[in-house]
Design a protein around this motif. Structure first.
Motif, PDB file in Angstrom:
ATOM      1  N   THR A  86      41.059  42.936  35.933  1.00  0.00           N
ATOM      2  CA  THR A  86      41.878  43.684  37.037  1.00  0.00           C
ATOM      3  C   THR A  86      41.052  44.803  37.847  1.00  0.00           C
ATOM      4  O   THR A  86      40.792  44.979  39.073  1.00  0.00           O
ATOM      5  CB  THR A  86      43.094  44.116  36.903  1.00  0.00           C
ATOM      6  OG1 THR A  86      44.047  43.011  36.315  1.00  0.00           O
ATOM      7  CG2 THR A  86      44.063  44.638  38.063  1.00  0.00           C
ATOM      8  N   LEU A  88      37.715  45.103  37.698  1.00  0.00           N
ATOM      9  CA  LEU A  88      36.713  44.437  38.047  1.00  0.00           C
ATOM     10  C   LEU A  88      36.712  43.983  39.589  1.00  0.00           C
ATOM     11  O   LEU A  88      36.078  44.024  40.703  1.00  0.00           O
ATOM     12  CB  LEU A  88      36.308  43.083  37.422  1.00  0.00           C
ATOM     13  CG  LEU A  88      34.567  42.527  37.958  1.00  0.00           C
ATOM     14  CD1 LEU A  88      33.719  43.431  37.737  1.00  0.00           C
ATOM     15  CD2 LEU A  88      34.352  41.231  37.013  1.00  0.00           C
ATOM     16  N   LYS A  89      37.969  43.296  39.716  1.00  0.00           N
ATOM     17  CA  LYS A  89      38.471  42.989  41.194  1.00  0.00           C
ATOM     18  C   LYS A  89      38.932  44.358  42.109  1.00  0.00           C
ATOM     19  O   LYS A  89      38.786  44.132  43.258  1.00  0.00           O
ATOM     20  CB  LYS A  89      39.686  42.163  41.001  1.00  0.00           C
ATOM     21  CG  LYS A  89      40.093  41.437  42.125  1.00  0.00           C
ATOM     22  CD  LYS A  89      41.015  40.444  41.989  1.00  0.00           C
ATOM     23  CE  LYS A  89      42.253  40.938  41.733  1.00  0.00           C
ATOM     24  NZ  LYS A  89      43.271  39.884  41.433  1.00  0.00           N
ATOM     25  N   THR A  90      39.484  45.282  41.645  1.00  0.00           N
ATOM     26  CA  THR A  90      39.907  46.406  42.235  1.00  0.00           C
ATOM     27  C   THR A  90      39.511  47.493  42.395  1.00  0.00           C
ATOM     28  O   THR A  90      39.715  48.592  43.256  1.00  0.00           O
ATOM     29  CB  THR A  90      41.399  46.389  42.084  1.00  0.00           C
ATOM     30  OG1 THR A  90      41.879  47.004  40.707  1.00  0.00           O
ATOM     31  CG2 THR A  90      42.363  44.934  41.994  1.00  0.00           C
ATOM     32  N   ASP A 145      24.628  41.051  45.494  1.00  0.00           N
ATOM     33  CA  ASP A 145      26.009  40.838  45.968  1.00  0.00           C
ATOM     34  C   ASP A 145      26.091  40.804  47.548  1.00  0.00           C
ATOM     35  O   ASP A 145      26.902  40.232  48.056  1.00  0.00           O
ATOM     36  CB  ASP A 145      26.754  42.218  45.402  1.00  0.00           C
ATOM     37  CG  ASP A 145      26.906  42.107  43.944  1.00  0.00           C
ATOM     38  OD1 ASP A 145      27.707  41.305  43.240  1.00  0.00           O
ATOM     39  OD2 ASP A 145      26.372  42.912  43.447  1.00  0.00           O
ATOM     40  N   GLN A 280      35.570  38.729  48.021  1.00  0.00           N
ATOM     41  CA  GLN A 280      34.727  39.601  47.479  1.00  0.00           C
ATOM     42  C   GLN A 280      35.076  40.635  46.537  1.00  0.00           C
ATOM     43  O   GLN A 280      36.319  40.689  46.421  1.00  0.00           O
ATOM     44  CB  GLN A 280      33.799  40.493  48.543  1.00  0.00           C
ATOM     45  CG  GLN A 280      33.069  39.785  49.770  1.00  0.00           C
ATOM     46  CD  GLN A 280      31.916  38.744  48.893  1.00  0.00           C
ATOM     47  OE1 GLN A 280      31.195  39.341  48.273  1.00  0.00           O
ATOM     48  NE2 GLN A 280      31.747  37.481  49.304  1.00  0.00           N
ATOM     49  N   ARG A 281      34.458  40.836  45.200  1.00  0.00           N
ATOM     50  CA  ARG A 281      34.966  42.061  44.630  1.00  0.00           C
ATOM     51  C   ARG A 281      35.191  43.463  45.455  1.00  0.00           C
ATOM     52  O   ARG A 281      34.882  43.448  46.558  1.00  0.00           O
ATOM     53  CB  ARG A 281      33.952  42.608  43.534  1.00  0.00           C
ATOM     54  CG  ARG A 281      33.737  41.565  42.502  1.00  0.00           C
ATOM     55  CD  ARG A 281      32.920  42.063  41.520  1.00  0.00           C
ATOM     56  NE  ARG A 281      31.508  42.375  41.887  1.00  0.00           N
ATOM     57  CZ  ARG A 281      30.764  43.465  41.655  1.00  0.00           C
ATOM     58  NH1 ARG A 281      30.987  44.249  40.787  1.00  0.00           N
ATOM     59  NH2 ARG A 281      29.649  43.653  42.140  1.00  0.00           N
ATOM     60  N   ARG A 282      36.136  44.063  45.023  1.00  0.00           N
ATOM     61  CA  ARG A 282      36.610  45.123  46.096  1.00  0.00           C
ATOM     62  C   ARG A 282      35.298  46.242  46.428  1.00  0.00           C
ATOM     63  O   ARG A 282      35.294  46.668  47.360  1.00  0.00           O
ATOM     64  CB  ARG A 282      37.741  46.095  45.563  1.00  0.00           C
ATOM     65  CG  ARG A 282      38.315  47.149  46.191  1.00  0.00           C
ATOM     66  CD  ARG A 282      39.210  47.874  45.419  1.00  0.00           C
ATOM     67  NE  ARG A 282      39.553  49.057  46.442  1.00  0.00           N
ATOM     68  CZ  ARG A 282      40.099  50.227  45.908  1.00  0.00           C
ATOM     69  NH1 ARG A 282      40.534  50.508  44.541  1.00  0.00           N
ATOM     70  NH2 ARG A 282      40.437  51.159  46.734  1.00  0.00           N
ATOM     71  N   GLN A 285      33.087  44.539  48.539  1.00  0.00           N
ATOM     72  CA  GLN A 285      33.814  44.573  50.135  1.00  0.00           C
ATOM     73  C   GLN A 285      33.783  46.060  50.688  1.00  0.00           C
ATOM     74  O   GLN A 285      33.532  46.245  51.864  1.00  0.00           O
ATOM     75  CB  GLN A 285      35.158  44.065  50.058  1.00  0.00           C
ATOM     76  CG  GLN A 285      35.912  43.741  51.346  1.00  0.00           C
ATOM     77  CD  GLN A 285      35.072  42.858  52.188  1.00  0.00           C
ATOM     78  OE1 GLN A 285      35.072  41.813  51.668  1.00  0.00           O
ATOM     79  NE2 GLN A 285      34.748  43.285  53.386  1.00  0.00           N
TER      80      GLN A 285
END
Length: 308
Positions: A86, A88-90, A145, A280-282, A285
């Motif tokens: 989580t 990693l994503k946010t 990225d 994309q990962r936060r 992005q």
């Protein structure tokens, strides 16, 4: 027989609460779901792990006391994995790799990324400069990225957004005869010595600026870095044609150069930000949004020299 993480979570809750009913209430499930989970875990291990006492709850057996620690470690590792996924994503933390091929990139990339780095100390940024073809290939290969590049011969699979159009301009020494003109025409450059920025794509582009005219320029020096070209021009060796410029008029060697718009039918270079599409990962992005936002501001116009 395999056993699910959920069954082990239910077993762990019941063992820690000492009660199937209390565990079910905390998990917001019916007691039979917890009881069935205990049965599944005991069947998977082939051991009796708890003793059940009507109206009194449950207690661990001797094997259960050994097994529960292993289950607890496994469940903790699983929940930590979910938490890290989580984050990693946010979260605005972690590593990000940005490739770039852009004229005077050092004049704008620090301004884009510095605010994010200052407010998010967990970010680790890697910047890599390469040519326009390689930067696209390495993005598609997963090395970057995102990329900042010239939108020319864009590879399939790259999603891009235009940042700015940079028309060609003429760079001369402050001592050059053209330095005081408001703009320069191709005819002004006829028979003038030229310092060419010699990079893939750009060298052909700059030569094509004079296509369809009777102008001939003698290329006296070819250099493959922007600042070397600027420093040579600063020594009044010749003029150059470039597309983007830094804020300063001074070269590395301390000479002054002057940028003048080129009045010619020449195509502008389009600078773009690119990525491979999808969600994309936060962090990635945020970097993409920051790059686009920077070029939406008027300050980015100072990077180009255009006719008014």
């Amino acid at each position: 027989m395999s056993v699910s993480i959920k069954a082990m979570q239910y077993f762990l809750a019941a063992a820690e609460q000492g009660s199937i009913v209390k565990a079910a209430k905390g998990l917001n499930v019916v007691p039979s779901a917890v009881s069935n989970a205990i049965d599944m875990v005991e069947t998977a291990f082939g051991l009796q792990l708890v003793q059940r006492f009507p109206a009194k709850g449950i207690t661990l057996t001797a094997p259960g006391s050994v097994v529960i620690q292993k289950i607890r470690n496994l469940v903790d590792d699983y929940e930590l994995l979910l938490q890290q996924g989580t984050e990693l994503k946010t979260a605005l933390s972690g590593h990000i790799s940005v490739g770039y091929y852009a004229p005077v990139a050092s004049a704008f990339i620090p301004s884009i990324f510095a605010p994010m780095l200052k407010t998010n100390p967990g970010i680790r940024l890697k910047l890599t400069e390469t040519d326009n073809e390689a930067v696209q290939d390495r993005l598609l290969a997963g090395e970057f990225d995102l990329i900042i590049f010239v939108a020319n011969n864009i590879r399939a699979g790259i999603v891009h957004q235009k940042l700015i159009e940079a028309p060609p301009y003429v760079l001369v020494s402050a001592k050059h005869r053209l330095a005081d003109q408001a703009f320069v025409t191709p005819d002004d450059l006829s028979n003038e010595p030229m310092v060419l920025l010699d990079l893939p794509m750009t060298s052909d582009y700059y030569r094509n600026v004079f296509a369809g005219t009777d102008v001939t320029s003698q290329i006296v020096v070819q250099a493959n870095t922007h600042e070397m070209v600027r420093s040579l021009v600063g020594k009044n060796i010749g003029f150059s044609i470039l597309n983007m410029r830094p804020e300063t008029a001074a070269t590395y060697s301390g000479d002054q150069v002057v940028a003048r718009p080129l009045k010619a039918r020449a195509q502008a270079l389009e600078l773009a930000v690119g990525h491979t599409g999808g969600k994309q990962r936060r962090l990635a992005q945020a970097f993409i949004d920051a790059t686009i936002g920077h070029f939406d501001q008027q300050v980015a116009r100072r990077l180009i020299t255009a006719l008014k």
